[in-house]
Design an enzyme around this catalytic site. Structure first.
Site, PDB file in Angstrom:
ATOM      1  N   ARG A   9      64.838 -21.158  67.678  1.00  0.00           N
ATOM      2  CA  ARG A   9      65.788 -20.275  67.000  1.00  0.00           C
ATOM      3  C   ARG A   9      66.210 -19.072  67.844  1.00  0.00           C
ATOM      4  O   ARG A   9      67.401 -18.794  67.989  1.00  0.00           O
ATOM      5  CB  ARG A   9      65.169 -19.732  65.691  1.00  0.00           C
ATOM      6  CG  ARG A   9      65.186 -20.694  64.550  1.00  0.00           C
ATOM      7  CD  ARG A   9      63.947 -20.483  63.672  1.00  0.00           C
ATOM      8  NE  ARG A   9      62.815 -21.036  64.383  1.00  0.00           N
ATOM      9  CZ  ARG A   9      62.419 -22.289  64.233  1.00  0.00           C
ATOM     10  NH1 ARG A   9      62.973 -23.046  63.335  1.00  0.00           N
ATOM     11  NH2 ARG A   9      61.430 -22.781  64.966  1.00  0.00           N
ATOM     12  N   THR A  10      65.227 -18.359  68.381  1.00  0.00           N
ATOM     13  CA  THR A  10      65.549 -17.092  69.055  1.00  0.00           C
ATOM     14  C   THR A  10      66.363 -17.342  70.324  1.00  0.00           C
ATOM     15  O   THR A  10      67.376 -16.694  70.561  1.00  0.00           O
ATOM     16  CB  THR A  10      64.250 -16.318  69.373  1.00  0.00           C
ATOM     17  OG1 THR A  10      63.437 -16.315  68.200  1.00  0.00           O
ATOM     18  CG2 THR A  10      64.547 -14.892  69.786  1.00  0.00           C
ATOM     19  N   HIS A  28      58.641  -8.416  67.118  1.00  0.00           N
ATOM     20  CA  HIS A  28      59.746  -9.380  67.220  1.00  0.00           C
ATOM     21  C   HIS A  28      60.909  -8.710  66.463  1.00  0.00           C
ATOM     22  O   HIS A  28      61.247  -9.074  65.345  1.00  0.00           O
ATOM     23  CB  HIS A  28      59.328 -10.699  66.569  1.00  0.00           C
ATOM     24  CG  HIS A  28      60.237 -11.853  66.850  1.00  0.00           C
ATOM     25  ND1 HIS A  28      61.474 -11.724  67.438  1.00  0.00           N
ATOM     26  CD2 HIS A  28      60.072 -13.189  66.612  1.00  0.00           C
ATOM     27  CE1 HIS A  28      62.034 -12.926  67.545  1.00  0.00           C
ATOM     28  NE2 HIS A  28      61.199 -13.826  67.060  1.00  0.00           N
ATOM     29  N   ARG A  77      61.102 -12.999  76.111  1.00  0.00           N
ATOM     30  CA  ARG A  77      59.958 -13.354  75.252  1.00  0.00           C
ATOM     31  C   ARG A  77      58.763 -13.577  76.162  1.00  0.00           C
ATOM     32  O   ARG A  77      58.881 -14.244  77.194  1.00  0.00           O
ATOM     33  CB  ARG A  77      60.243 -14.625  74.449  1.00  0.00           C
ATOM     34  CG  ARG A  77      58.993 -15.156  73.745  1.00  0.00           C
ATOM     35  CD  ARG A  77      59.271 -16.258  72.777  1.00  0.00           C
ATOM     36  NE  ARG A  77      59.912 -15.746  71.576  1.00  0.00           N
ATOM     37  CZ  ARG A  77      60.099 -16.466  70.473  1.00  0.00           C
ATOM     38  NH1 ARG A  77      59.680 -17.721  70.417  1.00  0.00           N
ATOM     39  NH2 ARG A  77      60.696 -15.942  69.415  1.00  0.00           N
ATOM     40  N   LYS A  92      54.597 -20.381  91.125  1.00  0.00           N
ATOM     41  CA  LYS A  92      54.019 -20.263  92.475  1.00  0.00           C
ATOM     42  C   LYS A  92      53.222 -18.967  92.604  1.00  0.00           C
ATOM     43  O   LYS A  92      52.847 -18.569  93.696  1.00  0.00           O
ATOM     44  CB  LYS A  92      55.132 -20.270  93.519  1.00  0.00           C
ATOM     45  CG  LYS A  92      55.978 -21.525  93.538  1.00  0.00           C
ATOM     46  CD  LYS A  92      57.089 -21.373  94.583  1.00  0.00           C
ATOM     47  CE  LYS A  92      58.184 -22.386  94.371  1.00  0.00           C
ATOM     48  NZ  LYS A  92      59.430 -21.994  95.067  1.00  0.00           N
TER      49      LYS A  92
END
Ligand code: CP
Length: 313
Positions: free
Chosen positions: A54-55, A132, A104, A82
């Site tokens: 969704r986000t 959030h 995120r 890496k």
């Protein structure tokens, strides 16, 4: 504000400003032609170090509908693998002159740290168990549109509050807007310390749901339980899963919310989730695009002002 890092930093009038603009974007998104030029000429980079449906999709759509050049970094295929650090990765992208960075990250505080290192506006798309903010804003818009107001409502947040950034951001936002919030769940998932947010805590679901206007369900965040106690799904559903019998204790017109992703038959009965008379879960997704458009539009206005007049403008 230069960044959107958490609800903690927003005043009630700033929350209302985002929601009012988002309402306008809901109308735009329902038209055949969904474009505006609010972000034309700006570059938006999405960096998701944790999975999202969704986000990520809504931030990408939001940016494209506002005319930004949008790049989704494939973090699984990036040089993070890496050994490059989060900060070095951010500084590398910063050198390419992005204007909006959507991040995120699984660690609480990682997005705030990154925001201190880059020149552009940073939007927190969820950091660990911390915040959030755009989820809380889209939840607030959904509630305001369904109930006609965003104050003096009785709102129950049920389930795994401990590990939930959604719960934390909602608690802060709903408190700032003068609602009464109840947290419902077993003590392992709703610690007494959450009372400091001004919430009432209930262990019994039926008692906690009595006469509430809004029922917000949460997923068991097993990925954040770190080998700690994980309840049996069967037992959990029996005590805390939202079904018709438990929902009957809420007000007759109470709405049912869930930020997603949902686990049907664990925290919510599938029939309740799909009941268009009670569930606003699909509306939450729709509001997500509009709220992210509004948040990026407002941050872009601030960014342009800062670039023209400096930080103190
Ligand atoms: N609500 C929410 O953040 O969903 P995603 O993890 O799918 O983005």
């Amino acid at each position: 504000q230069k960044h959107l890092l958490g609800i903690e930093q927003l005043r009630p009038d700033e929350i209302t400003t985002v929601l009012d603009l988002a309402d306008e974007y809901v109308d735009l998104n329902r038209r055949d032609i969904k474009h505006s030029d609010a972000l034309t000429g700006l570059t938006q980079v999405n960096m998701f170090f944790e999975n999202s449906t969704r986000t990520q999709a809504s931030f990408e759509l939001a940016g494209k509908r506002l005319g930004a050049d949008v790049m989704n970094m494939a973090m699984q295929a990036s040089s993070i693998k890496k050994g490059e650090t989060l900060i070095d990765t951010a500084m590398t992208l910063n050198a390419m002159h992005p204007d909006l960075l959507v991040v995120r990250h699984p660690h609480s505080g990682a997005v705030d740290l990154l925001a201190q290192k880059v020149n552009c506006a940073v939007l927190n798309a969820g950091d660990g168990k911390h915040e959030h903010p755009t989820q809380a804003l889209l939840d607030a818009l959904t509630i305001r549109r369904a109930k006609g107001r965003l104050h003096r409502l009785n709102i129950a947040i049920c389930g795994d509050v401990t590990h939930s950034r959604v719960a934390r951001s909602n608690l802060i936002l709903l408190g700032k807007m003068e609602n009464r919030v109840r947290l419902i769940g077993p003590p392992t998932l709703v610690p007494a310390s959450f009372a400091e947010f001004g919430a009432e805590i209930y262990e019994d679901m039926e008692e906690g749901l009595k006469d509430v206007d809004v029922v917000m369900m949460l997923r068991l965040q097993k990925e954040r339980m770190d080998g700690g106690f994980i309840p049996s799904e069967r037992e959990y559903y029996h005590r805390y899963g939202l079904d018709a019998a438990k929902l009957a204790h809420a007000k007759a017109d109470a709405i049912v919310m869930h930020p997603g992703p949902m686990n049907r038959g664990v925290e919510i009965d599938g029939e309740i989730a799909d009941d268009i008379n009670r569930s606003v879960i699909q509306e939450q997704v729709e509001m997500g695009v509009a709220v992210r458009m509004a948040a990026m539009d407002l941050l872009a206005r601030n960014l342009r002002a800062i670039r023209q007049y400096g930080e103190t403008s």
